[in-house]
Design an enzyme around this catalytic site. Structure first.
Site, PDB file in Angstrom:
ATOM      1  N   ASP A  92      -4.433   5.338  -1.171  1.00  0.00           N
ATOM      2  CA  ASP A  92      -5.079   5.923   0.010  1.00  0.00           C
ATOM      3  C   ASP A  92      -4.074   6.312   1.082  1.00  0.00           C
ATOM      4  O   ASP A  92      -4.322   7.188   1.898  1.00  0.00           O
ATOM      5  CB  ASP A  92      -6.141   4.969   0.580  1.00  0.00           C
ATOM      6  CG  ASP A  92      -5.598   3.588   0.899  1.00  0.00           C
ATOM      7  OD1 ASP A  92      -4.454   3.268   0.521  1.00  0.00           O
ATOM      8  OD2 ASP A  92      -6.331   2.806   1.529  1.00  0.00           O
ATOM      9  N   HIS A  93      -2.901   5.680   1.067  1.00  0.00           N
ATOM     10  CA  HIS A  93      -1.820   5.979   2.010  1.00  0.00           C
ATOM     11  C   HIS A  93      -0.603   5.174   1.589  1.00  0.00           C
ATOM     12  O   HIS A  93      -0.693   4.271   0.748  1.00  0.00           O
ATOM     13  CB  HIS A  93      -2.218   5.607   3.444  1.00  0.00           C
ATOM     14  CG  HIS A  93      -2.710   4.198   3.576  1.00  0.00           C
ATOM     15  ND1 HIS A  93      -1.878   3.105   3.522  1.00  0.00           N
ATOM     16  CD2 HIS A  93      -3.968   3.701   3.704  1.00  0.00           C
ATOM     17  CE1 HIS A  93      -2.586   1.995   3.628  1.00  0.00           C
ATOM     18  NE2 HIS A  93      -3.869   2.325   3.728  1.00  0.00           N
ATOM     19  N   THR A 124     -11.960  -0.075   2.207  1.00  0.00           N
ATOM     20  CA  THR A 124     -12.121   0.919   1.141  1.00  0.00           C
ATOM     21  C   THR A 124     -13.457   0.803   0.417  1.00  0.00           C
ATOM     22  O   THR A 124     -14.198   1.795   0.346  1.00  0.00           O
ATOM     23  CB  THR A 124     -10.941   0.839   0.162  1.00  0.00           C
ATOM     24  OG1 THR A 124      -9.722   1.056   0.877  1.00  0.00           O
ATOM     25  CG2 THR A 124     -11.075   1.867  -0.943  1.00  0.00           C
ATOM     26  N   ASP A 152      -4.548   0.489  -2.791  1.00  0.00           N
ATOM     27  CA  ASP A 152      -4.403   0.496  -1.341  1.00  0.00           C
ATOM     28  C   ASP A 152      -2.942   0.362  -0.923  1.00  0.00           C
ATOM     29  O   ASP A 152      -2.227  -0.518  -1.402  1.00  0.00           O
ATOM     30  CB  ASP A 152      -5.214  -0.667  -0.745  1.00  0.00           C
ATOM     31  CG  ASP A 152      -5.530  -0.469   0.727  1.00  0.00           C
ATOM     32  OD1 ASP A 152      -4.748   0.189   1.435  1.00  0.00           O
ATOM     33  OD2 ASP A 152      -6.577  -0.973   1.173  1.00  0.00           O
ATOM     34  N   SER A 212      -6.749   2.596   6.352  1.00  0.00           N
ATOM     35  CA  SER A 212      -7.539   2.610   5.122  1.00  0.00           C
ATOM     36  C   SER A 212      -8.970   3.103   5.340  1.00  0.00           C
ATOM     37  O   SER A 212      -9.546   3.739   4.461  1.00  0.00           O
ATOM     38  CB  SER A 212      -7.587   1.201   4.512  1.00  0.00           C
ATOM     39  OG  SER A 212      -6.332   0.830   4.012  1.00  0.00           O
ATOM     40  N   HIS A 252       2.390  -4.815   3.924  1.00  0.00           N
ATOM     41  CA  HIS A 252       2.438  -5.170   5.345  1.00  0.00           C
ATOM     42  C   HIS A 252       3.412  -6.330   5.586  1.00  0.00           C
ATOM     43  O   HIS A 252       4.051  -6.404   6.634  1.00  0.00           O
ATOM     44  CB  HIS A 252       1.049  -5.556   5.843  1.00  0.00           C
ATOM     45  CG  HIS A 252       0.181  -4.395   6.211  1.00  0.00           C
ATOM     46  ND1 HIS A 252       0.481  -3.526   7.245  1.00  0.00           N
ATOM     47  CD2 HIS A 252      -0.986  -3.946   5.680  1.00  0.00           C
ATOM     48  CE1 HIS A 252      -0.458  -2.604   7.336  1.00  0.00           C
ATOM     49  NE2 HIS A 252      -1.365  -2.824   6.396  1.00  0.00           N
TER      50      HIS A 252
END
Length: 544
Positions: A327-328, A155, A47, A87, A289
């Site tokens: 995922d990103h 997820t 993630d 996500s 983050h």
């Protein structure tokens, strides 16, 4: 839903993205083999992991990553409405083959603004859509999900549930319990029980009891997990998320991501029909983050170890496809900042890595030891790698109104790292894969669902025609009078009556009551806030 039209558009997207579906076999498959083994798929997601996080982790490790040998392309991660994805829609895309919206889990979008993404009919907006785990289950395969976050997080939720908001942990947890998966490993025990926890169930249901009644071995620590002989295991190793890998020094009761992956494969591979497993390294995104490079590196290397377990099995098995991908992106992390604008040509690797190697814990782990009056701030800072503080640095930490921000900025300055955001980013991510049918090239995230479903022999389009029908339309078409009963907002029930037949179908479960007699269905039923969705099987049972 105009399925045929969508397939044409999807084909165009694949051609545009350079999608390649290869037929190569791994090197240890003998051409003369005649025994056809069942197909297995292991989908692995890190993630919120940008490419520079992998670069930094490689330097930190001091040698090549095991992932490097698996690199086969890149994945575009945008959602139906934005160049930068959350996500929930990112995982939904990989699980279902449909791009979706922010916070949506396993449902179609209601807003489509991104190029090349087909519009959705008004009636189908937020409609639940089948995922590859559900497809594998329909084929009789064993299924499982693994995560280091709460198992109800975005997820794993997208591969096992359907809801219009990723924060609906109560609905997600209930669907997961009634989904019929074989192995579920991660955090999130709070959402299985009523109580005072902020994630506790509001419907009063004790899902741990339901889990036990369904025959799972419910385990809560590494020892119990690794010694379990059951073919059905539910592991809840924390009320919330599991700790960062680097913070497990004093928390050895929790299994690592590679422990959980190894055990899940061991259990699922007993099924003669094959298996599908989704594994997420969850907390790298959380570290990103916070702009915390220690947490980011820790989780990347923990994920790499889990991938090694998956590939080791795939090499022996020869009929297992492993796909690993982020995922990103997140944080916009870069090796090099404004301090290195002119010095970069002669700044050695050690100047970036040595300050990071001083850290013994992640930001989250270090701050757990902080006293309320910050009297031990020097010790806490040293745990995070901020050693040999100057008087000015020490005072800045003591007085900081946002201590997290101050600490990560101080470490980033020492390690010459730059960050552009505390949010997600929209760059392509590296695609890693191993095994027969491995995808290559630059592809869309929705292509991953196509690759995995094609390899297993699953038709997601056919599943969508069977699994999630508008209950009102389905039953009224056979002469029933229907209603959606909201009298208990935590347990919404679809009701249908005709002559001497009384049907009740609760949301989030795979059961139907006909004249008081309970019937178990193949699929869960879903209420999305505007419509109630059931499988064709629900009507078949009602009409028997």
């Amino acid at each position: 839903m105009k399925t045929k039209v969508f397939i044409v558009v999807l084909a165009g997207i694949m051609a545009f993205s350079g999608f390649v579906f290869t037929k190569e076999e791994p090197e240890n498959v003998e051409a003369k083999a005649v025994v056809v083994k069942p197909t297995n798929v292991i989908m692995m997601i890190m993630d919120g992991t940008s490419i520079d996080t992998l670069t930094l982790s490689r330097w930190y490790k001091g040698e090549r990553l095991a992932l490097d040998a698996l690199a086969s392309g890149a994945v575009r991660t945008y959602s139906a409405e934005s160049a930068i994805s959350d996500s929930a829609p990112a995982a939904t895309a990989m699980a279902t083959g449909y791009k979706s919206n922010d916070k949506y889990v396993g449902v179609l979008p209601s807003i489509v603004t991104s190029p090349n993404v087909p519009k959705v009919d008004e009636h189908d907006k937020m409609k639940p859509i089948a995922n590859i785990l559900e497809g594998a289950k329909r084929l009789g395969k064993a299924t499982g999900i693994v995560a280091t976050s709460e198992i109800q997080h975005a997820t794993p939720a997208a591969f096992s549930s359907h809801t219009i908001h990723r924060e609906n942990y109560s609905d997600i947890a209930e669907q997961q319990v009634y989904q019929g998966m074989d192995v579920i490993l991660g955090g999130g025990k709070a959402s299985l029980l009523p109580g005072e926890h902020n994630r506790a169930r509001k419907d009063g249901e004790n899902l741990v009891k339901v889990i036990n009644d369904k025959g799972y071995d419910f385990v809560e620590n590494k020892e119990a997990l690794m010694s379990s002989k059951s073919n059905k295991i539910w592991g809840a190793f924390a009320y919330d998320s599991l700790p960062y890998h680097i913070d497990r020094v004093e928390k050895t009761k929790e299994p690592t991501l590679s422990d959980m992956t190894k055990k899940a494969i061991q259990v699922l591979s007993r099924d003669r029909d094959g298996f599908f497993l989704m594994v997420e390294g969850s907390k790298g995104d959380w570290a990103a983050h916070n702009n915390d490079p220690i947490g980011m590196i820790s989780e990347t290397l923990a994920f790499e170890a889990a991938v090694q377990e998956a590939v080791a099995f795939a090499k022996k098995d020869a009929h297992t496809l492993v796909v690993a991908v982020a995922d990103h992106g997140n944080s916009g992390i870069r090796m090099g900042n404004r301090d290195t604008s002119t010095s970069y040509p002669f700044t050695p690797v050690a100047d970036y890595i040595a300050p990071l190697r001083e850290a013994k814990r992640s930001l989250e782990g270090a701050l757990q030891d902080l006293n309320e009056n910050r009297s031990n701030i020097e010790f806490v800072a040293a745990q995070y790698g901020l050693t040999n503080l100057t008087v000015a640095e020490l005072n800045s930490l003591k007085k900081a109104t946002n201590l997290k921000k101050q600490m990560v900025q101080m470490l980033a300055q020492r390690a010459h790292l730059g960050f552009t955001t505390n949010g997600h980013t929209g760059e392509d991510v590296i695609l890693y894969s191993y095994g027969p049918g491995r995808p290559t090239g630059t592809i869309e995230n929705i292509d991953i669902a196509r690759v995995l479903s094609q390899y297993m022999g699953v038709s997601l389009d056919e599943l969508n025609e069977e699994m999630f029908m508008d209950a009102n339309a389905l039953f009224r078409g056979r002469g029933y009078v229907t209603e959606v009963d909201h009298s208990n907002p935590h347990n919404i029930v679809f009701k249908a009556t005709k002559e001497n037949i009384n049907i009740e179908i609760p949301q989030n479960k795979n059961v139907l009551s006909k004249n008081g007699q309970l019937h178990v269905l193949k699929d869960v039923s879903v209420y999305n806030g505007k419509g109630f969705y059931v499988s064709n099987e629900a009507l078949e049972v009602a009409e028997k």
